[in-house]
Design a protein around this motif. Structure first.
Motif, PDB file in Angstrom:
ATOM      1  N   TYR A 196      46.928  68.303 -28.278  1.00  0.00           N
ATOM      2  CA  TYR A 196      45.635  68.790 -27.806  1.00  0.00           C
ATOM      3  C   TYR A 196      45.304  70.146 -28.396  1.00  0.00           C
ATOM      4  O   TYR A 196      44.159  70.528 -28.550  1.00  0.00           O
ATOM      5  CB  TYR A 196      45.606  68.845 -26.275  1.00  0.00           C
ATOM      6  N   GLY A 197      46.366  70.886 -28.700  1.00  0.00           N
ATOM      7  CA  GLY A 197      46.206  72.120 -29.460  1.00  0.00           C
ATOM      8  C   GLY A 197      45.517  73.239 -28.703  1.00  0.00           C
ATOM      9  O   GLY A 197      45.641  73.363 -27.488  1.00  0.00           O
ATOM     10  N   GLN A 198      44.758  74.016 -29.457  1.00  0.00           N
ATOM     11  CA  GLN A 198      44.185  75.250 -28.917  1.00  0.00           C
ATOM     12  C   GLN A 198      43.082  75.010 -27.917  1.00  0.00           C
ATOM     13  O   GLN A 198      42.622  75.943 -27.270  1.00  0.00           O
ATOM     14  CB  GLN A 198      43.620  76.063 -30.071  1.00  0.00           C
ATOM     15  N   GLU A 199      42.637  73.751 -27.827  1.00  0.00           N
ATOM     16  CA  GLU A 199      41.532  73.494 -26.931  1.00  0.00           C
ATOM     17  C   GLU A 199      41.984  73.506 -25.468  1.00  0.00           C
ATOM     18  O   GLU A 199      41.175  73.514 -24.550  1.00  0.00           O
ATOM     19  CB  GLU A 199      40.922  72.147 -27.283  1.00  0.00           C
ATOM     20  N   MET A 200      43.283  73.484 -25.271  1.00  0.00           N
ATOM     21  CA  MET A 200      43.810  73.440 -23.916  1.00  0.00           C
ATOM     22  C   MET A 200      44.055  74.860 -23.388  1.00  0.00           C
ATOM     23  O   MET A 200      44.653  75.686 -24.066  1.00  0.00           O
ATOM     24  CB  MET A 200      45.129  72.666 -23.948  1.00  0.00           C
ATOM     25  N   PHE A 201      43.580  75.131 -22.196  1.00  0.00           N
ATOM     26  CA  PHE A 201      43.875  76.418 -21.551  1.00  0.00           C
ATOM     27  C   PHE A 201      45.269  76.330 -20.948  1.00  0.00           C
ATOM     28  O   PHE A 201      45.488  75.615 -19.969  1.00  0.00           O
ATOM     29  CB  PHE A 201      42.869  76.703 -20.438  1.00  0.00           C
ATOM     30  N   LYS A 202      46.212  77.038 -21.530  1.00  0.00           N
ATOM     31  CA  LYS A 202      47.577  76.985 -21.029  1.00  0.00           C
ATOM     32  C   LYS A 202      47.900  78.277 -20.274  1.00  0.00           C
ATOM     33  O   LYS A 202      47.409  79.344 -20.639  1.00  0.00           O
ATOM     34  CB  LYS A 202      48.558  76.817 -22.195  1.00  0.00           C
ATOM     35  N   LEU A 203      48.714  78.161 -19.249  1.00  0.00           N
ATOM     36  CA  LEU A 203      49.094  79.347 -18.492  1.00  0.00           C
ATOM     37  C   LEU A 203      50.467  79.130 -17.864  1.00  0.00           C
ATOM     38  O   LEU A 203      51.004  78.027 -17.880  1.00  0.00           O
ATOM     39  CB  LEU A 203      48.047  79.692 -17.428  1.00  0.00           C
ATOM     40  N   GLN A 204      51.023  80.213 -17.333  1.00  0.00           N
ATOM     41  CA  GLN A 204      52.345  80.137 -16.726  1.00  0.00           C
ATOM     42  C   GLN A 204      52.309  80.729 -15.324  1.00  0.00           C
ATOM     43  O   GLN A 204      51.529  81.634 -15.059  1.00  0.00           O
ATOM     44  CB  GLN A 204      53.340  80.945 -17.569  1.00  0.00           C
ATOM     45  N   ASP A 205      53.163  80.198 -14.454  1.00  0.00           N
ATOM     46  CA  ASP A 205      53.233  80.794 -13.123  1.00  0.00           C
ATOM     47  C   ASP A 205      54.260  81.935 -13.136  1.00  0.00           C
ATOM     48  O   ASP A 205      54.833  82.259 -14.169  1.00  0.00           O
ATOM     49  CB  ASP A 205      53.539  79.730 -12.055  1.00  0.00           C
ATOM     50  N   ARG A 206      54.530  82.544 -11.954  1.00  0.00           N
ATOM     51  CA  ARG A 206      55.348  83.754 -11.929  1.00  0.00           C
ATOM     52  C   ARG A 206      56.785  83.515 -12.375  1.00  0.00           C
ATOM     53  O   ARG A 206      57.476  84.431 -12.776  1.00  0.00           O
ATOM     54  CB  ARG A 206      55.320  84.382 -10.534  1.00  0.00           C
ATOM     55  N   SER A 207      57.218  82.217 -12.281  1.00  0.00           N
ATOM     56  CA  SER A 207      58.565  81.981 -12.792  1.00  0.00           C
ATOM     57  C   SER A 207      58.531  81.288 -14.146  1.00  0.00           C
ATOM     58  O   SER A 207      59.421  80.527 -14.492  1.00  0.00           O
ATOM     59  CB  SER A 207      59.403  81.223 -11.768  1.00  0.00           C
ATOM     60  N   ASN A 208      57.415  81.537 -14.871  1.00  0.00           N
ATOM     61  CA  ASN A 208      57.278  81.069 -16.245  1.00  0.00           C
ATOM     62  C   ASN A 208      57.239  79.558 -16.415  1.00  0.00           C
ATOM     63  O   ASN A 208      57.498  79.060 -17.492  1.00  0.00           O
ATOM     64  CB  ASN A 208      58.377  81.648 -17.150  1.00  0.00           C
ATOM     65  N   ARG A 209      56.946  78.841 -15.339  1.00  0.00           N
ATOM     66  CA  ARG A 209      56.732  77.404 -15.512  1.00  0.00           C
ATOM     67  C   ARG A 209      55.381  77.218 -16.190  1.00  0.00           C
ATOM     68  O   ARG A 209      54.424  77.939 -15.891  1.00  0.00           O
ATOM     69  CB  ARG A 209      56.745  76.699 -14.154  1.00  0.00           C
ATOM     70  N   GLU A 210      55.311  76.214 -17.081  1.00  0.00           N
ATOM     71  CA  GLU A 210      54.104  76.032 -17.872  1.00  0.00           C
ATOM     72  C   GLU A 210      53.098  75.102 -17.183  1.00  0.00           C
ATOM     73  O   GLU A 210      53.475  74.069 -16.636  1.00  0.00           O
ATOM     74  CB  GLU A 210      54.450  75.456 -19.240  1.00  0.00           C
ATOM     75  N   PHE A 211      51.841  75.501 -17.263  1.00  0.00           N
ATOM     76  CA  PHE A 211      50.746  74.708 -16.716  1.00  0.00           C
ATOM     77  C   PHE A 211      49.574  74.703 -17.693  1.00  0.00           C
ATOM     78  O   PHE A 211      49.528  75.508 -18.622  1.00  0.00           O
ATOM     79  CB  PHE A 211      50.249  75.312 -15.398  1.00  0.00           C
ATOM     80  N   CYS A 212      48.628  73.809 -17.443  1.00  0.00           N
ATOM     81  CA  CYS A 212      47.346  73.930 -18.134  1.00  0.00           C
ATOM     82  C   CYS A 212      46.234  73.670 -17.132  1.00  0.00           C
ATOM     83  O   CYS A 212      46.475  73.129 -16.052  1.00  0.00           O
ATOM     84  CB  CYS A 212      47.253  72.947 -19.306  1.00  0.00           C
ATOM     85  N   LEU A 213      45.020  74.089 -17.488  1.00  0.00           N
ATOM     86  CA  LEU A 213      43.850  73.741 -16.700  1.00  0.00           C
ATOM     87  C   LEU A 213      43.348  72.424 -17.269  1.00  0.00           C
ATOM     88  O   LEU A 213      43.088  72.330 -18.472  1.00  0.00           O
ATOM     89  CB  LEU A 213      42.776  74.821 -16.814  1.00  0.00           C
ATOM     90  N   GLY A 214      43.209  71.425 -16.423  1.00  0.00           N
ATOM     91  CA  GLY A 214      42.949  70.067 -16.895  1.00  0.00           C
ATOM     92  C   GLY A 214      41.767  69.929 -17.837  1.00  0.00           C
ATOM     93  O   GLY A 214      40.627  70.156 -17.438  1.00  0.00           O
ATOM     94  N   PRO A 215      41.995  69.520 -19.096  1.00  0.00           N
ATOM     95  CA  PRO A 215      40.900  69.222 -20.020  1.00  0.00           C
ATOM     96  C   PRO A 215      40.472  67.767 -19.882  1.00  0.00           C
ATOM     97  O   PRO A 215      39.379  67.376 -20.301  1.00  0.00           O
ATOM     98  CB  PRO A 215      41.508  69.458 -21.401  1.00  0.00           C
ATOM     99  N   THR A 216      41.315  66.937 -19.283  1.00  0.00           N
ATOM    100  CA  THR A 216      41.112  65.520 -19.048  1.00  0.00           C
ATOM    101  C   THR A 216      42.329  65.113 -18.221  1.00  0.00           C
ATOM    102  O   THR A 216      43.245  65.898 -18.073  1.00  0.00           O
ATOM    103  CB  THR A 216      41.001  64.743 -20.377  1.00  0.00           C
TER     104      THR A 216
END
Length: 574
Positions: A89-109
């Motif tokens: 999905y690449g750069q189009e995905m908003f990726k972020l991490q929580d306080r313990s560095n677990r990876e998340f994204c804001l749903g693009p689909t």
RNA sequence: CGGAGAGUGGCGCAGUUUGGUAGCGCGCGUGGUUUGGGACCACGAGGUCGAAGGUUCAAAUCCUUUCUCUCCGACCA
């Protein structure tokens, strides 16, 4: 509803940063307000339209036994990594991490997340098929948000997912959702086209795009009036007819052509039409391998088709040591040559001589040049033969408002979503997905429903059905009259806006035109004779109607309009 | 990411070339006159000129850096 109580401000002037009509009108009429590029607040008036559309969507989907649910927006990385789309999905995905560095994204689909949801809750063939959907905010880090609400970083999408035990059932489900889509877009009043589409990164076996015709659209598609064939420009095949021209070959000549570089310049210099010119374009892949791509001067290279043939990601090469403007597929060259089926048919054509200020005349395939690959790499043009029936085809512009995909096991396999079939065997669930850009739909409707004064809402999605303009709001009798008409119309289920502002009449008329409520009632000096004026937003028709009859008059017209909009045919394909 | 343009009260803009401490229209507030197609008069509020740094006696204006927005392209359910 009283205008004076409503959170609504209109703008007289066109905001400097709005280019397309729908964007300008949405801002001017107080439907939306920009917070940042591609991020908008939906103000009360806009929200009313959005809600109308959501209601139509729910209504039609429920007829097809679809279940509404709500998936989260904050999504863990794991299932995305399992399907490979965390990277893809690449750069189009908003990726972020929580306080313990677990990876998340804001749903693009939500293919991955809905599959995770369904997994292990659907266990047997008896639980299938299943149709679930949500109307949810999506996030995509668009490189260039554009055209107001049409291309945003944050937008609302209706996304529906279907799960099936076998292919036949999947195709049956797909057909049912197509029916629902036709009904939804029709009820929104849109002229639209379902077209064969490229399935892009979402994967799967085939897909259709629903395109609303509009000049501001980013989708180009072809449509055949004779047989109903339609497809996006990336998909519609182009193949030169296999007729040999009887033209006899003339001798190759080198011609001095200083400052003759573009197709137009070459065309007028040699007095030949662009389809006798070999347009040669330089592309390169990620390893810096260059390719010479050859189409007729009258054609455009279709990069999606080109990439499909080369099976590599190619980019247009803007800088090179080669004599730009004088390129030609002339040997010897160290670059692979990819030619279009039309280009190799040119006899006695013109091309660049691969040196500054020189062109070659009377160039013919086989004798003077050959290609390493021959294929369909051009876009269809207006008037080209239809790929199906060979009659002339039309190229149109439009806006993608919906997209449906047959996904098969693209997601269910990596996410190990299985069920038990009647024989007791474990099988992978098959899947389809179906999207509608809900916020974009509002813009698409306005693109088709506006004039120089403002929006002209179809009755099915208008924020209010009726606007009553009280020209003398200080007279409490007049307000009372407006209130009684409102009451009567509300009893019929209509929404009424009463402009009770103490302003000069001109402002009210202008605002009413801008906001575009389909039926307008003016309470003015006729009232003491028991007469009000009715105005229709669409045809500008004005007539006087007895006060006692106005509510039933408007009711009749609305009933008819709402009925018509559900029943008329809005595509050329049925 | 490549190319082009723009940031000055809520909105639309002028002022920048040639430095002298900010102006117009609309909107907003108060009072009055008006009242069927964006009325008129009077008074009034509202801006560290995108931000930071520099040059200068003096910067919206000159220089440097940076941020944001728009358009064309690339990209894109």
């Amino acid at each position: 509803m009283l205008y004076s109580k409503m959170y609504l401000t209109t703008l007289k002037e066109i905001p400097q940063d709005a280019e397309v009509p729908s964007h300008q009108l949405m801002v001017r009429s107080g439907m939306i307000k920009k917070i940042s590029a591609g991020v908008y607040t939906w103000l009360p008036l806009g929200l009313r339209v959005l809600d109308k559309i959501r209601t139509i969507i729910r209504d039609e989907l429920h007829k097809k036994d679809c279940n509404e649910l709500m998936l989260p927006i904050l999504l863990p990385a794991k299932p995305w990594k399992q399907t490979g789309r965390w990277e893809e999905y690449g750069q189009e995905m908003f990726k972020l991490q929580d306080r313990s560095n677990r990876e998340f994204c804001l749903g693009p689909t939500h293919e991955e997340i809905v599959t995770e949801t369904v997994k292990n809750t659907v266990r047997s063939y008896r639980d299938l098929p299943q149709f679930v959907y949500q109307i949810q905010t999506k996030f995509r880090d668009e490189p260039r948000p554009r055209f107001g609400v049409i291309r945003c970083k944050e937008f609302i999408m209706k996304d529906l997912y279907s799960f099936h035990a076998d292919e036949e059932c999947l195709h049956k489900g797909y057909a049912a959702i197509s029916e629902a889509y036709h009904a939804i877009f029709r009820r929104c009043g849109l002229t639209f086209f379902p077209v064969d589409a490229d399935n892009g990164t979402i994967g799967g076996s085939f897909s259709h795009e629903y395109v609303s015709e509009s000049s501001v659209g980013e989708t180009e598609f072809v449509i055949c009036d004779s047989c109903g064939y339609s497809a996006t420009i990336e998909v519609a095949p182009s193949k030169a007819p296999e007729t040999e021209s009887s033209e006899s070959l003339l001798g190759l000549e080198e011609v001095s052509t200083p400052n003759v570089k573009t197709i137009e310049e070459v065309s007028s210099f040699f007095h030949v039409s662009p389809d006798k010119i070999l347009k040669t374009v330089l592309y390169k892949d990620e390893n810096n391998q260059h390719y010479l791509v050859v189409v007729r001067g009258s054609d455009e290279v279709n990069e999606t088709k080109l990439k499909r043939i080369v099976k590599k990601d190619l980019v247009l090469c803007t800088q090179s040591t080669l004599p730009t403007g004088y390129l030609g597929p002339i040997q010897p060259t160290s670059f692979p040559i990819i030619a279009d089926t039309y280009a190799i048919q040119i006899k006695n054509g013109i091309c660049g001589a691969m040196k500054e200020d020189k062109h070659l005349k009377n160039v013919s395939y086989d004798r003077d040049w050959t290609a390493d690959t021959i294929g369909d790499i051009r876009s269809l043009c207006n008037g080209d033969p239809c790929p199906r029936c060979k009659k002339p085809i039309a190229v149109k512009h439009g806006m993608e408002i919906g997209h449906t995909f047959v996904l098969n096991d693209r997601y269910t396999k990596p996410l190990e979503t299985v069920f038990t079939d009647p024989s007791g065997a474990t099988k992978t669930v098959l899947m389809g997905c179906y999207g509608i850009g809900v916020t974009r739909l509002v813009a698409a409707i306005i693109e088709q429903y506006h004039d120089d004064k403002g929006i002209v809402w179809p009755a099915s999605v208008t924020p209010f059905h009726v606007e009553i303009m009280v020209l003398n709001p200080t007279d409490t009798d007049h307000i009372q009259c407006a209130r009684s008409i409102e009451q009567e119309l509300e009893k019929q289920g209509y929404e009424v806006l009463i402009d009770d502002r103490d302003l000069s009449p001109g402002i009210k008329f202008k605002d009413a035109e801008l906001i575009g409520i389909p039926h307008q009632i003016v309470l003015g000096r006729g009232l003491k004779e028991g007469v009000v004026e009715y105005q229709n937003r669409q045809d500008r028709e004005k007539k006087n109607i007895p006060f006692d009859d106005i509510a039933s008059y408007v009711n009749e017209r609305l009933k008819e309009e709402l009925h018509d909009i559900c029943n008329r045919s809005n595509t050329g394909l049925q």
